[in-house]
Design a protein around this motif. Structure first.
Motif, PDB file in Angstrom:
ATOM      1  N   PRO A  45       1.357  12.279  -0.043  1.00  0.00           N
ATOM      2  CA  PRO A  45       1.307  10.816   0.051  1.00  0.00           C
ATOM      3  C   PRO A  45       2.670  10.179  -0.256  1.00  0.00           C
ATOM      4  CG  PRO A  45      -0.539  11.406  -1.237  1.00  0.00           C
ATOM      5  CD  PRO A  45       0.195  12.676  -1.238  1.00  0.00           C
ATOM      6  N   PHE A  46       3.395  10.678  -1.098  1.00  0.00           N
ATOM      7  CA  PHE A  46       4.592  10.140  -1.380  1.00  0.00           C
ATOM      8  C   PHE A  46       5.600  10.307  -0.317  1.00  0.00           C
ATOM      9  CE2 PHE A  46       9.232  11.147  -2.625  1.00  0.00           C
ATOM     10  CZ  PHE A  46       9.518  10.053  -3.198  1.00  0.00           C
ATOM     11  N   VAL A  56       0.842  -1.003  -0.119  1.00  0.00           N
ATOM     12  CA  VAL A  56       0.056   0.192  -0.038  1.00  0.00           C
ATOM     13  C   VAL A  56       0.819   1.142  -0.051  1.00  0.00           C
ATOM     14  CG1 VAL A  56      -1.577   1.255   1.449  1.00  0.00           C
ATOM     15  CG2 VAL A  56      -2.122  -1.210   1.038  1.00  0.00           C
ATOM     16  N   SER A  57       1.991   1.270   0.693  1.00  0.00           N
ATOM     17  CA  SER A  57       2.937   2.458   0.655  1.00  0.00           C
ATOM     18  C   SER A  57       3.567   2.800  -0.542  1.00  0.00           C
ATOM     19  CB  SER A  57       3.991   2.287   1.804  1.00  0.00           C
ATOM     20  OG  SER A  57       3.686   2.095   3.139  1.00  0.00           O
ATOM     21  N   THR A  58       3.666   1.820  -1.461  1.00  0.00           N
ATOM     22  CA  THR A  58       4.179   1.953  -2.618  1.00  0.00           C
ATOM     23  C   THR A  58       3.386   2.481  -3.401  1.00  0.00           C
ATOM     24  OG1 THR A  58       4.242  -0.281  -3.179  1.00  0.00           O
ATOM     25  CG2 THR A  58       6.127   0.258  -2.223  1.00  0.00           C
ATOM     26  N   ILE A  59       2.200   1.974  -3.474  1.00  0.00           N
ATOM     27  CA  ILE A  59       0.982   2.406  -4.238  1.00  0.00           C
ATOM     28  C   ILE A  59       0.768   3.848  -3.961  1.00  0.00           C
ATOM     29  CG2 ILE A  59      -1.218   2.059  -4.936  1.00  0.00           C
ATOM     30  CD1 ILE A  59      -0.829  -1.063  -4.342  1.00  0.00           C
ATOM     31  N   ASP A  60       0.513   4.073  -2.890  1.00  0.00           N
ATOM     32  CA  ASP A  60       0.556   5.573  -2.320  1.00  0.00           C
ATOM     33  C   ASP A  60       1.489   6.436  -2.802  1.00  0.00           C
ATOM     34  OD1 ASP A  60      -1.870   4.810  -1.073  1.00  0.00           O
ATOM     35  OD2 ASP A  60      -1.051   4.887   0.963  1.00  0.00           O
ATOM     36  N   ALA A  61       2.872   6.148  -2.854  1.00  0.00           N
ATOM     37  CA  ALA A  61       3.876   6.712  -3.270  1.00  0.00           C
ATOM     38  C   ALA A  61       3.665   7.286  -4.744  1.00  0.00           C
ATOM     39  CB  ALA A  61       5.077   6.096  -3.079  1.00  0.00           C
ATOM     40  N   GLU A  62       3.281   6.190  -5.417  1.00  0.00           N
ATOM     41  CA  GLU A  62       3.073   6.298  -6.824  1.00  0.00           C
ATOM     42  C   GLU A  62       2.179   7.083  -7.338  1.00  0.00           C
ATOM     43  OE1 GLU A  62       2.571   3.497 -10.771  1.00  0.00           O
ATOM     44  OE2 GLU A  62       1.944   2.469  -8.881  1.00  0.00           O
ATOM     45  N   THR A  63       0.927   7.147  -6.441  1.00  0.00           N
ATOM     46  CA  THR A  63      -0.281   7.899  -6.734  1.00  0.00           C
ATOM     47  C   THR A  63       0.016   9.269  -6.588  1.00  0.00           C
ATOM     48  OG1 THR A  63      -1.845   6.119  -5.843  1.00  0.00           O
ATOM     49  CG2 THR A  63      -2.427   8.392  -5.983  1.00  0.00           C
TER      50      THR A  63
END
Length: 209
Positions: free
Chosen positions: A61-62, A38-45
């Motif tokens: 978010p990143f 989830v953390s990596t997805i939030d960073a990408e978002t």
């Protein structure tokens, strides 16, 4: 027998609690891996939002994801310290996550200089390949935990079944013993009453009263 039942119940409850603790432990590890993803997805978002809008607020978010990813990695490492395979997976995952965040940081730097270059960089698919590798490692790590979870749930269920079966058998034994004791006591009481009656009759004959 009652003392034996108490000891057995205590020991079995300890074993049952330990089995459930292992199940909870495995679920916690699975959750940590989920949170890393989830953390990596939030960073990408957040980075994609910044590339599109150019607004610094989109990077929140990143920034948060970077911190959260490190925290959840550390927790997963601590929870799996007794599992060499998972420690290896976490080491690989840590390496890929660093590459991923470096990739996202580069996208941010490009966006600050040239929107078109940043767009092309994001569209190149390089970030997706890294993210896919992260998913692959997490899936592999979670597969190990799911196997352990199934084994531990089965062990917990078996412990509960064994406890119930033995407890029922012990209760039946206690019931049988109580019935036997009751029968012996009532038989002896009847014999005692007959003896008392016979003694009273003899006394009456001897005294003539």
């Amino acid at each position: 027998i009652l003392f034996g039942v108490a000891i057995f119940s205590f020991k079995n409850s300890e074993k049952f609690i330990a089995s459930n603790a292992l199940v909870d432990h495995t679920n916690q590890i699975l959750d940590e891996f989920d949170q890393i993803l989830v953390s990596t997805i939030d960073a990408e978002t957040g980075v994609r939002g910044f590339v599109i809008s150019g607004e610094d607020t989109s990077l929140e978010p990143f920034s948060n994801a970077n911190t959260m990813a490190v925290e959840h990695l550390d927790k997963a490492r601590e929870l799996t310290k007794d599992n060499p395979n998972q420690q290896k997976n976490i080491a690989e995952l840590e390496k890929e996550i660093k590459i991923r965040f470096d990739n996202l940081t580069r996208a941010i730097d490009l966006r600050k200089k040239d929107f078109e270059k940043a767009r092309e960089f994001v569209a190149s698919g390089e970030g997706k390949k890294i993210q896919d590798e992260i998913r692959k490692i997490i899936d592999r790590a979670q597969a190990i935990e799911h196997t352990l979870l199934a084994e531990r749930k089965l062990a917990s269920e078996n412990d509960a079944s064994t406890f119930n079966l033995v407890f029922i058998i012990l209760l039946l034994i206690i019931t049988v013993i109580l019935i036997i004791v009751y029968t012996i006591v009532t038989t002896n009481l009847k014999a005692l009453k007959r003896a008392e009656a016979e003694t009273a009759g003899k006394n009456w004959l001897l005294t003539g009263n």
